[in-house]
Design an enzyme around this catalytic site. Structure first.
Site, short mmCIF file in Angstrom:
data_model
loop_
_atom_site.label_atom_id
_atom_site.label_comp_id
_atom_site.label_asym_id
_atom_site.label_seq_id
_atom_site.Cartn_x
_atom_site.Cartn_y
_atom_site.Cartn_z
N SER A 121 10.50 14.98 10.30
CA SER A 121 11.65 14.28 10.88
C SER A 121 12.21 13.26 9.91
CB SER A 121 11.22 13.53 12.14
OG SER A 121 10.64 14.40 13.05
N HIS A 167 14.58 21.38 10.04
CA HIS A 167 14.21 20.41 11.08
C HIS A 167 14.68 20.89 12.46
CE1 HIS A 167 14.59 16.21 12.98
NE2 HIS A 167 13.33 16.58 13.01
N GLU A 207 18.48 21.16 11.45
CA GLU A 207 19.04 20.50 10.27
C GLU A 207 18.43 21.17 9.03
OE1 GLU A 207 20.00 15.92 11.42
OE2 GLU A 207 17.89 16.48 11.47
N ASN A 259 18.00 11.78 13.40
CA ASN A 259 17.06 10.68 13.61
C ASN A 259 17.55 9.36 13.03
OD1 ASN A 259 15.07 11.70 15.29
ND2 ASN A 259 14.19 12.87 13.62
#
Ligand code: NAD
Length: 284
Positions: free
Chosen positions: A120, A141, A153, A192
């Site tokens: 992450s 991701h 991602e 994130n």
């Protein structure tokens, strides 16, 4: 050529979801865990999730049988030797991941095999430099729960090769049916970097006594149409993972808004990891 055999390293919340999605896309997956308990827990999580898909009419019993047969489990990394792609989803710990990337580099027989990380927040470059094939290392991701959320991602380091990018993007879009966005190799990537400070602000509100977890979550659900509030989301992500991501973001940007609030740190020290441990901001 489509990718037909994939390794998944780590079968926790994310690895189990990734393995399930691979199996449902008719891709053979070798799932690697640290010990037999890890395998038992991961297998149980996958099979329970497939069972729920039958109950809700998303899959037939026959489709579940076929998916289960696509999966094999191992504690021996050598079992991944002939994989064309390995997706790493072990704990969010740079030292553990770097050690695993170095081992994978020596185990994978095909020098063109791709090694992807579901991290992450840990820079892909750090993982790539643990291998002799940085051009074949990329970030992939996924989001939790992987069988439900479509976004992936695609994180390219300064050294990721164009062919690796094209092949991995095609794999995620065409073979897994995911929606792909590109992200530069900065801690937290796109989602994130936005989401974690929001969650940390909610934790600070609880910590200061400004509002309760229940009221904050209710406010965001009823007032902003979020599917769940930030504290319930933190419990779902895992408070240990939330803290690890927050630390990576803080290390990268040195911005106060990314630093883990003491309440989060103490909850993690206490083993209150959220949904996966049974207790976090809520009890499960
Ligand atoms: P988790 O704690 O649920 O699972 C981690 C698993 O890795 C455990 O089963 C553990 O036994 C295993 N493991 C640890 N060290 C290992 C090793 N050396 N070799 C093999 N297995 C090992 O964590 P998670 O939530 O599944 O997160 C995994 C990764 O996915 C992390 O990098 C995390 O940042 C990322 N991620 C998490 C979420 C989320 O919502 N939880 C979302 C996207 C990405």
């Amino acid at each position: 050529m489509p990718i037909s055999k994939v390794g998944v390293a780590g079968c926790g919340l994310m690895g189990s979801g990734i393995a399930e999605v691979l199996a449902r896309a008719d891709i053979d997956a070798v799932v690697y865990e640290i010990d037999l308990d890890g395998i038992d827990r991961g297998r149980h999580r996958i099979e329970s999730s497939l069972g729920r898909a039958v109950k809700t009419g998303k899959l037939s019993d026959n489709e579940v049988d076929l998916a289960v047969r696509r999966l094999s489990y191992t504690t021996d990394l050598e079992a991944m030797a002939d994989c064309e792609l390995v997706i790493e989803a072990i704990v969010e710990d740079a030292y553990e991941k770097i050690a695993l990337f170095a081992q994978l580099d020596s185990v994978l027989a095909n020098p063109a095999a791709i090694v992807a990380s579901n991290t992450s927040s840990i820079p892909i470059m750090k993982l790539a430099m643990a291998t002799s094939r940085p051009e074949h290392v990329i970030g992939l991701h996924f989001f939790n729960p992987v069988p439900v959320l479509r976004l992936v991602e695609l994180v390219t380091s300064l050294l990721t090769g164009d062919e690796t990018v094209t092949r991995t993007r095609k794999f995620a879009q065409e073979q897994l049916g995911k929606t792909v966005i590109p992200s530069p190799d900065r801690a937290g990537f796109v989602v994130n970097a936005l989401l974690i400070p929001f969650i940390l602000s909610a934790i600070r509100m609880v910590e200061s006594g400004f509002a309760s977890a229940e009221d904050i979550d209710l406010a965001l659900v009823e007032g902003c149409a979020h599917p769940m509030g930030p504290l319930r989301l933190a419990d779902l992500i895992g408070l240990d993972t939330t803290k690890a991501v927050s630390e990576s973001l803080y290390e990268e940007f040195k911005e106060q808004l990314f630093s883990p609030p003491p309440l989060l740190s103490r909850m993690v020290d206490a083993g209150l990891f959220g949904r996966k441990s049974g207790h976090g901001f809520y009890s499960y």
